[in-house]
Write a protein that holds these residues in place. Structure first.
Motif, PDB file in Angstrom:
ATOM      1  N   ALA A 123      34.930  45.363  43.276  1.00 52.50           N
ATOM      2  CA  ALA A 123      35.349  46.155  44.641  1.00 52.50           C
ATOM      3  C   ALA A 123      37.034  46.114  44.603  1.00 52.50           C
ATOM      4  O   ALA A 123      37.457  47.347  44.865  1.00 52.50           O
ATOM      5  CB  ALA A 123      34.951  45.445  45.617  1.00 52.50           C
ATOM      6  N   TRP A 124      37.456  45.264  44.321  1.00 54.23           N
ATOM      7  CA  TRP A 124      39.183  45.296  44.142  1.00 54.23           C
ATOM      8  C   TRP A 124      39.820  46.034  43.352  1.00 54.23           C
ATOM      9  O   TRP A 124      40.471  47.003  43.596  1.00 54.23           O
ATOM     10  CB  TRP A 124      39.379  43.689  44.276  1.00 54.23           C
ATOM     11  CG  TRP A 124      41.028  43.448  44.541  1.00 54.23           C
ATOM     12  CD1 TRP A 124      42.215  43.672  43.592  1.00 54.23           C
ATOM     13  CD2 TRP A 124      41.408  43.216  45.787  1.00 54.23           C
ATOM     14  NE1 TRP A 124      43.252  43.575  44.454  1.00 54.23           N
ATOM     15  CE2 TRP A 124      42.792  42.863  45.719  1.00 54.23           C
ATOM     16  CE3 TRP A 124      41.080  42.523  46.889  1.00 54.23           C
ATOM     17  CZ2 TRP A 124      43.697  42.556  46.540  1.00 54.23           C
ATOM     18  CZ3 TRP A 124      41.816  42.127  47.898  1.00 54.23           C
ATOM     19  CH2 TRP A 124      43.098  42.081  47.814  1.00 54.23           C
ATOM     20  N   ALA A 125      39.062  46.031  42.058  1.00 50.59           N
ATOM     21  CA  ALA A 125      39.487  47.032  41.145  1.00 50.59           C
ATOM     22  C   ALA A 125      39.363  48.298  41.359  1.00 50.59           C
ATOM     23  O   ALA A 125      40.133  49.352  41.358  1.00 50.59           O
ATOM     24  CB  ALA A 125      38.878  46.524  39.680  1.00 50.59           C
ATOM     25  N   LEU A 126      38.079  48.740  42.046  1.00 49.89           N
ATOM     26  CA  LEU A 126      37.836  49.908  42.391  1.00 49.89           C
ATOM     27  C   LEU A 126      38.841  50.536  43.375  1.00 49.89           C
ATOM     28  O   LEU A 126      39.420  51.502  43.404  1.00 49.89           O
ATOM     29  CB  LEU A 126      36.634  50.151  42.911  1.00 49.89           C
ATOM     30  CG  LEU A 126      35.447  50.159  41.688  1.00 49.89           C
ATOM     31  CD1 LEU A 126      33.872  50.226  42.431  1.00 49.89           C
ATOM     32  CD2 LEU A 126      35.548  51.268  41.165  1.00 49.89           C
ATOM     33  N   ALA A 127      39.240  49.830  44.456  1.00 49.73           N
ATOM     34  CA  ALA A 127      40.237  49.901  45.591  1.00 49.73           C
ATOM     35  C   ALA A 127      41.491  50.274  45.004  1.00 49.73           C
ATOM     36  O   ALA A 127      42.128  51.396  45.280  1.00 49.73           O
ATOM     37  CB  ALA A 127      39.880  48.666  46.717  1.00 49.73           C
ATOM     38  N   ASP A 128      41.838  49.393  44.162  1.00 45.06           N
ATOM     39  CA  ASP A 128      43.236  49.566  43.423  1.00 45.06           C
ATOM     40  C   ASP A 128      43.135  50.782  42.696  1.00 45.06           C
ATOM     41  O   ASP A 128      44.163  51.677  42.763  1.00 45.06           O
ATOM     42  CB  ASP A 128      43.438  48.417  42.493  1.00 45.06           C
ATOM     43  CG  ASP A 128      43.955  47.289  43.374  1.00 45.06           C
ATOM     44  OD1 ASP A 128      44.168  47.312  44.608  1.00 45.06           O
ATOM     45  OD2 ASP A 128      44.050  46.170  42.739  1.00 45.06           O
ATOM     46  N   LEU A 129      42.132  51.139  42.023  1.00 46.98           N
ATOM     47  CA  LEU A 129      42.134  52.282  41.001  1.00 46.98           C
ATOM     48  C   LEU A 129      42.360  53.448  42.058  1.00 46.98           C
ATOM     49  O   LEU A 129      42.979  54.536  41.518  1.00 46.98           O
ATOM     50  CB  LEU A 129      40.842  52.445  40.218  1.00 46.98           C
ATOM     51  CG  LEU A 129      40.545  53.931  39.545  1.00 46.98           C
ATOM     52  CD1 LEU A 129      41.553  53.606  38.342  1.00 46.98           C
ATOM     53  CD2 LEU A 129      39.003  53.612  39.025  1.00 46.98           C
ATOM     54  N   PHE A 130      41.676  53.793  43.010  1.00 40.16           N
ATOM     55  CA  PHE A 130      41.722  54.865  43.877  1.00 40.16           C
ATOM     56  C   PHE A 130      42.818  54.855  45.165  1.00 40.16           C
ATOM     57  O   PHE A 130      42.858  55.687  45.788  1.00 40.16           O
ATOM     58  CB  PHE A 130      40.392  55.039  44.642  1.00 40.16           C
ATOM     59  CG  PHE A 130      39.240  55.305  43.781  1.00 40.16           C
ATOM     60  CD1 PHE A 130      39.292  56.486  42.713  1.00 40.16           C
ATOM     61  CD2 PHE A 130      38.006  54.688  43.631  1.00 40.16           C
ATOM     62  CE1 PHE A 130      38.208  56.506  41.829  1.00 40.16           C
ATOM     63  CE2 PHE A 130      37.096  54.684  42.694  1.00 40.16           C
ATOM     64  CZ  PHE A 130      37.141  55.859  41.924  1.00 40.16           C
ATOM     65  N   GLY A 131      43.414  53.738  45.117  1.00 37.00           N
ATOM     66  CA  GLY A 131      44.433  53.468  46.000  1.00 37.00           C
ATOM     67  C   GLY A 131      44.154  53.374  47.577  1.00 37.00           C
ATOM     68  O   GLY A 131      44.927  54.108  48.277  1.00 37.00           O
ATOM     69  N   VAL A 132      43.239  52.600  47.579  1.00 37.96           N
ATOM     70  CA  VAL A 132      42.647  52.582  49.040  1.00 37.96           C
ATOM     71  C   VAL A 132      42.606  51.103  49.150  1.00 37.96           C
ATOM     72  O   VAL A 132      42.544  50.165  48.374  1.00 37.96           O
ATOM     73  CB  VAL A 132      41.198  53.375  49.336  1.00 37.96           C
ATOM     74  CG1 VAL A 132      41.364  54.756  49.107  1.00 37.96           C
ATOM     75  CG2 VAL A 132      40.247  52.604  48.180  1.00 37.96           C
ATOM     76  N   THR A 133      42.145  50.628  50.312  1.00 39.48           N
ATOM     77  CA  THR A 133      41.927  49.318  50.897  1.00 39.48           C
ATOM     78  C   THR A 133      40.530  48.866  50.692  1.00 39.48           C
ATOM     79  O   THR A 133      39.636  49.633  50.491  1.00 39.48           O
ATOM     80  CB  THR A 133      42.500  48.918  52.264  1.00 39.48           C
ATOM     81  OG1 THR A 133      41.397  49.575  53.134  1.00 39.48           O
ATOM     82  CG2 THR A 133      43.798  49.251  52.657  1.00 39.48           C
TER      83      THR A 133
END
Length: 75
Positions: A52-62
């Motif tokens: 989840a953290w990696a996905l959030a970072d990838l898309f530039g969201v929290t």
């Protein structure tokens, strides 16, 4: 607000579409299979914190935005 797989699924689909990425591209970027991304987007299975953290970072969201929670302001 409790965690809702369907909200996360819808948000993940929307963020991926906005980024114009294929499921396989997202999967490669975060270190999972394309089938795993498909499952997340269908609201199936649980997503781990690191993914989840990696996905959030990838898309530039929290993480809150990814999971559909509104961020709370301190104070």
């Amino acid at each position: 607000m409790p965690y809702d797989k369907n909200v996360l699924a819808a948000n993940l689909r929307a963020f991926r579409a906005r980024a114009r990425m294929k499921q396989s591209e997202v999967a490669a970027a975060v270190g999972v299979t394309a089938n795993t991304i498909m499952n997340y987007e269908n609201g199936e299975g649980g997503i781990g914190y690191e993914t989840a953290w990696a996905l959030a970072d990838l898309f530039g969201v929290t993480l809150g935005e990814l999971g559909g929670r509104e961020e709370r302001k301190a104070g």
